[in-house]
Design a protein around this motif. Sequence first.
Motif, PDB file in Angstrom:
ATOM      1  N   LEU A  85     -18.681  32.715  96.819  1.00  0.00           N
ATOM      2  CA  LEU A  85     -17.909  31.281  97.037  1.00  0.00           C
ATOM      3  C   LEU A  85     -16.123  31.629  96.555  1.00  0.00           C
ATOM      4  O   LEU A  85     -15.376  31.389  97.085  1.00  0.00           O
ATOM      5  CB  LEU A  85     -18.468  30.369  96.053  1.00  0.00           C
ATOM      6  N   GLY A  86     -16.189  32.451  95.261  1.00  0.00           N
ATOM      7  CA  GLY A  86     -14.879  32.731  94.776  1.00  0.00           C
ATOM      8  C   GLY A  86     -14.120  33.589  95.827  1.00  0.00           C
ATOM      9  O   GLY A  86     -12.913  33.324  96.093  1.00  0.00           O
ATOM     10  N   ALA A  87     -14.839  34.608  96.414  1.00  0.00           N
ATOM     11  CA  ALA A  87     -14.070  35.578  97.585  1.00  0.00           C
ATOM     12  C   ALA A  87     -13.704  34.569  98.718  1.00  0.00           C
ATOM     13  O   ALA A  87     -12.523  35.062  98.999  1.00  0.00           O
ATOM     14  CB  ALA A  87     -15.054  36.492  98.047  1.00  0.00           C
ATOM     15  N   THR A  88     -14.347  33.686  99.254  1.00  0.00           N
ATOM     16  CA  THR A  88     -13.617  32.778 100.171  1.00  0.00           C
ATOM     17  C   THR A  88     -12.499  31.970  99.776  1.00  0.00           C
ATOM     18  O   THR A  88     -11.581  31.774 100.400  1.00  0.00           O
ATOM     19  CB  THR A  88     -14.761  31.933 100.872  1.00  0.00           C
ATOM     20  N   PHE A  89     -12.624  31.286  98.452  1.00  0.00           N
ATOM     21  CA  PHE A  89     -11.451  30.644  97.875  1.00  0.00           C
ATOM     22  C   PHE A  89     -10.174  31.573  97.894  1.00  0.00           C
ATOM     23  O   PHE A  89      -9.177  30.890  98.089  1.00  0.00           O
ATOM     24  CB  PHE A  89     -11.816  30.200  96.556  1.00  0.00           C
ATOM     25  N   PHE A  90     -10.359  32.817  97.503  1.00  0.00           N
ATOM     26  CA  PHE A  90      -9.302  33.785  97.098  1.00  0.00           C
ATOM     27  C   PHE A  90      -8.878  34.235  98.644  1.00  0.00           C
ATOM     28  O   PHE A  90      -7.392  34.411  98.849  1.00  0.00           O
ATOM     29  CB  PHE A  90      -9.495  35.059  96.314  1.00  0.00           C
TER      30      PHE A  90
ATOM     31  N   TYR B 266      -0.585  27.379 100.325  1.00  0.00           N
ATOM     32  CA  TYR B 266      -1.630  26.375  99.937  1.00  0.00           C
ATOM     33  C   TYR B 266      -2.547  27.130  99.717  1.00  0.00           C
ATOM     34  O   TYR B 266      -3.189  28.053  99.889  1.00  0.00           O
ATOM     35  CB  TYR B 266      -1.898  25.574 101.459  1.00  0.00           C
ATOM     36  N   GLN B 267      -3.199  26.503  98.277  1.00  0.00           N
ATOM     37  CA  GLN B 267      -4.451  27.401  97.607  1.00  0.00           C
ATOM     38  C   GLN B 267      -5.758  26.565  98.294  1.00  0.00           C
ATOM     39  O   GLN B 267      -6.783  27.101  97.828  1.00  0.00           O
ATOM     40  CB  GLN B 267      -4.154  26.979  96.389  1.00  0.00           C
ATOM     41  N   GLY B 268      -5.716  25.417  98.509  1.00  0.00           N
ATOM     42  CA  GLY B 268      -6.792  24.571  98.898  1.00  0.00           C
ATOM     43  C   GLY B 268      -7.114  23.236  97.952  1.00  0.00           C
ATOM     44  O   GLY B 268      -7.002  23.654  96.820  1.00  0.00           O
ATOM     45  N   ALA B 269      -7.395  22.067  98.571  1.00  0.00           N
ATOM     46  CA  ALA B 269      -7.615  20.976  97.606  1.00  0.00           C
ATOM     47  C   ALA B 269      -8.732  21.109  96.851  1.00  0.00           C
ATOM     48  O   ALA B 269      -8.663  20.916  95.461  1.00  0.00           O
ATOM     49  CB  ALA B 269      -7.905  19.677  98.488  1.00  0.00           C
TER      50      ALA B 269
ATOM     51  N   SER C  11     -14.570  23.729 101.570  1.00  0.00           N
ATOM     52  CA  SER C  11     -13.498  24.614 101.442  1.00  0.00           C
ATOM     53  C   SER C  11     -13.250  25.664 102.439  1.00  0.00           C
ATOM     54  O   SER C  11     -11.936  25.697 103.006  1.00  0.00           O
ATOM     55  CB  SER C  11     -13.743  25.484 100.087  1.00  0.00           C
ATOM     56  N   LEU C  12     -14.167  26.195 103.226  1.00  0.00           N
ATOM     57  CA  LEU C  12     -13.813  27.224 104.271  1.00  0.00           C
ATOM     58  C   LEU C  12     -13.499  26.264 105.467  1.00  0.00           C
ATOM     59  O   LEU C  12     -12.256  26.985 105.978  1.00  0.00           O
ATOM     60  CB  LEU C  12     -15.374  27.736 104.797  1.00  0.00           C
ATOM     61  N   PHE C  13     -13.651  25.103 105.743  1.00  0.00           N
ATOM     62  CA  PHE C  13     -13.196  24.710 106.775  1.00  0.00           C
ATOM     63  C   PHE C  13     -11.588  24.268 106.563  1.00  0.00           C
ATOM     64  O   PHE C  13     -10.926  24.303 107.592  1.00  0.00           O
ATOM     65  CB  PHE C  13     -13.969  23.270 107.051  1.00  0.00           C
ATOM     66  N   ASP C  14     -11.544  23.734 105.362  1.00  0.00           N
ATOM     67  CA  ASP C  14     -10.155  23.201 104.914  1.00  0.00           C
ATOM     68  C   ASP C  14      -9.273  24.360 105.310  1.00  0.00           C
ATOM     69  O   ASP C  14      -8.343  24.248 105.748  1.00  0.00           O
ATOM     70  CB  ASP C  14     -10.370  22.864 103.398  1.00  0.00           C
ATOM     71  N   LEU C  15      -9.522  25.557 104.331  1.00  0.00           N
ATOM     72  CA  LEU C  15      -8.607  26.526 104.430  1.00  0.00           C
ATOM     73  C   LEU C  15      -8.287  27.389 105.710  1.00  0.00           C
ATOM     74  O   LEU C  15      -7.289  27.625 106.229  1.00  0.00           O
ATOM     75  CB  LEU C  15      -8.965  27.656 103.508  1.00  0.00           C
ATOM     76  N   TRP C  16      -9.548  27.247 106.354  1.00  0.00           N
ATOM     77  CA  TRP C  16      -9.565  28.051 107.870  1.00  0.00           C
ATOM     78  C   TRP C  16      -8.629  27.318 108.719  1.00  0.00           C
ATOM     79  O   TRP C  16      -7.928  27.695 109.340  1.00  0.00           O
ATOM     80  CB  TRP C  16     -10.955  27.787 108.396  1.00  0.00           C
ATOM     81  N   THR C  17      -8.646  25.809 108.694  1.00  0.00           N
ATOM     82  CA  THR C  17      -7.812  25.172 109.853  1.00  0.00           C
ATOM     83  C   THR C  17      -6.619  24.955 109.353  1.00  0.00           C
ATOM     84  O   THR C  17      -5.790  24.999 110.327  1.00  0.00           O
ATOM     85  CB  THR C  17      -8.566  23.677 109.713  1.00  0.00           C
TER      86      THR C  17
END
Length: 846
Positions: free
Chosen positions: A124-129, A349-352, A534-540
């Motif tokens: 999970l953290g790896a996708t965040f970063f 942007y880091q992600g909401a 989170s993946l959808f948010d950052l990806w888009t």
Amino acid sequence: MAKNKNLIYIAISVVVFIVLAFLYSTPVFSGKQLFQHDIVQYRGGAKELLDYRANTGNETYWSDSMFGGMPTYQMGSQFKGDIIKKIDSNLNFLPRPVNYLFLLFAGFFLLGMVVVRNWKYALLGATFFGLSTYFYIIIAAGHNGKVNTIEYFAPLLAGILLVYIRKQYIWGFIVTTLFMGLQIAANHPQMTYYLFIALGFLFLSELIRAIQKKTPMKHFLISSGIIAASCMIGVGMNSQRIMANSEYVKETVRGKQILTNDSHTSGKSGMDKESMLMWSYGQLETLNLFIPRLMGGGSQEPEGKEIMNRVQELVQENVGSQSEMDRISKGFSGVTYWGDQPGTSGPAYQGAIVCFLALLGFFFASKKYRYWILGASILTILLAWGSNFMPLSDFFIDYVPFYNKFRAPSSILVVVELLFPLIAILGLYRFFTDEKLTEEYKQKILLYVGGGTLGFLLILLIFGKSLLGFATENEKTYFPPFLLDYLVDERYKLFRIDAIKAFIYVAITAAALFLTLKKKLNQNIALVVIGLVSLFDLWTVNKRYLNDENYVDKIFAENPFQTESSDLLAEKVQGNPNLESILSNVNINKTLETIAEKDKTHYRIYNQTLGVTSETNTSYFKASIGGYHAVKLRRYDDVLNEYINSIDSVKTPNVLNLLNTKYMVFGGPDQPQVVPNPKANGNAWFVSDLKFVETPNQEIKSIGTIDNKKTAVIASSDKAYFDNKPVQADSAAFINLTKYQPNELEFKSQSKTPQLAVFSEVYYPHGWKMFVDEKEVPYIKADYLLRAVHVPAGNHHIRMVFEPEVIEKGKWLSLLSFGLFILLSAFGIFWMNKNKKKEILAEQKA
């Protein structure tokens, strides 16, 4: 059994990273490559270096392609015996940018496994970063060295935490040393410097914990010693690179000032503050870590074209005078960015969800992580403000070593982009697994932080126009109400979309945590929900800045300096803004190619059509007066500022002659006009008149006014060079270039009298050796930035060669350091296995 199962999950995670990286970069399947602005510039500037390497199999550490000539240490030069760089190349085996994305994911996964020892949270953290928006912006721009360095942030921190927190001294030493070496090999000192500011907080935290006896002082001292040794060996593996760049940087715009004027003080090191702090993050703008378009996105957002078209319509409908049109033009910058920076490619942007979980992490994570991460995050955010928080910036510029070598303080937010995902998974892990945290405490913190975050978003949505303004001060000053109101409305719409999304994402995350707390939702399902949202948010969001439009056919990526237009080329462009630059520069490229083919002698071109200091098209075909590089030699930059960037009808041509400018190109890229310059001084010339001056300011002022074909300006500090070396005129004397290689030039001279030979080659005090009839002789600086040597009467063969001693010294230090790393690692593993066998035997006997 459990260990094997864990290994399977780790292997599956690695496969997930590869799949995600390829899915994000689907055009690579069809053979397309990224079209990156800075890499295009690199290909032009490094053409001479790359050709020399291809033709000779050797390396040149000097190139004449840009800015009159400069070392190639920051232009992609390779070093023999550079084993650590070969390891870096092997790790980056996947096609670009899949390689970067994979290593960003995988590196943080290692860090996650060290701090929580659970593959789910590490994944999970790896996708965040790995999905932090800033990384995708810099990949699109071509800042490959920067992202290559950031790849190794997380695994380097993992190695240090293995030593300090996990007390795994041997594995910690191996991981820290390896990734310290890779970090330095990636060759972006600014990013490494910023990381070590954060690591300073970790060191202080561990020291305080040892003083408070929460951890043994002996362990702290041993750990600090191991980490210090690891870092030194890691640095040592890069001795060639570091020694060469250390020698070079002293002579560049990052080194000491030479001139004294309104903005410079002679002898003062580093860049001027204005240049350093130009890209400073706005204080309010920092919130775009949480809401991407709080202050707009990039200066060129997709919606910008439509908004700009409407702006033009409004202006045509409502503006009736030229004076009003001129007033409006004063206020214009970018329609989709209204922050404090001169311009930007996009938000950090880091992600909401990541920011929300990071806030929770500062309450839930263990104290051994919480405080140092909080301190490092706060300091780096304050430093990112740059000119918007001058007390701190002034202190760091004036008193913190090396800080004044770097520009664009906004980029220090990379530290936050590492630490927020880290504290997020640390807090999440304890929230779900630590029984010491009571349900009441968890619920209270979740209510306060979740409610506070959602309430903050609601306030921004309701009162955003009055709180955020959505216009710059310039726009408020110069725009009429009809235009200002339209822009504010359109910008508010962009902001509102992202703010609503942030509200939804945070609400889903908070609800998942609350339902898990109330045993209404399984923990694993909650993690999946958080991860997918989170993946959808950052990806888009990332797709706004790095998408399929950034990929082009291989031929254009590898040969961006096209010289022939065709229907095929026009068809390939098809409105792609990246390729439009290729098409628009075809005529100027063809012109430059024609000059180079017709006149194959050694000279330079002054090209004004694309901006002298913002293009490498010229360098791709022939040596250029200009170029594109952030680390220019100081003396050359001074001459650019004095004579090239501001044109004087008499002085500028005089200096261009000095630099052997045989051709000048004016006009526009579509219709370039070539003007031969018969007055160029040539590659070398004899002078018998010497003008001695006391100060560098007098030197640089004199070269624009003297007859530099007959007279050389010499610093008074070099007067002793002429002891027993008389100079005397001979009108029939000559000196001609007979051989040119970027790192070796040969001349033939003839004179009845002793004279001073001035070469149209940039002076650099390290590595260049001068030989007269194969006997090495000293040389001096003439005309502020050129090389000169005294030549006795008669016929002579003169040779100058670039053989920097730091390269050979550095090679052996690099090899020695790598050998030491292998030796210590092997010994450590042997010792660890030996002790393990002893423990097994002891257990069997028991």
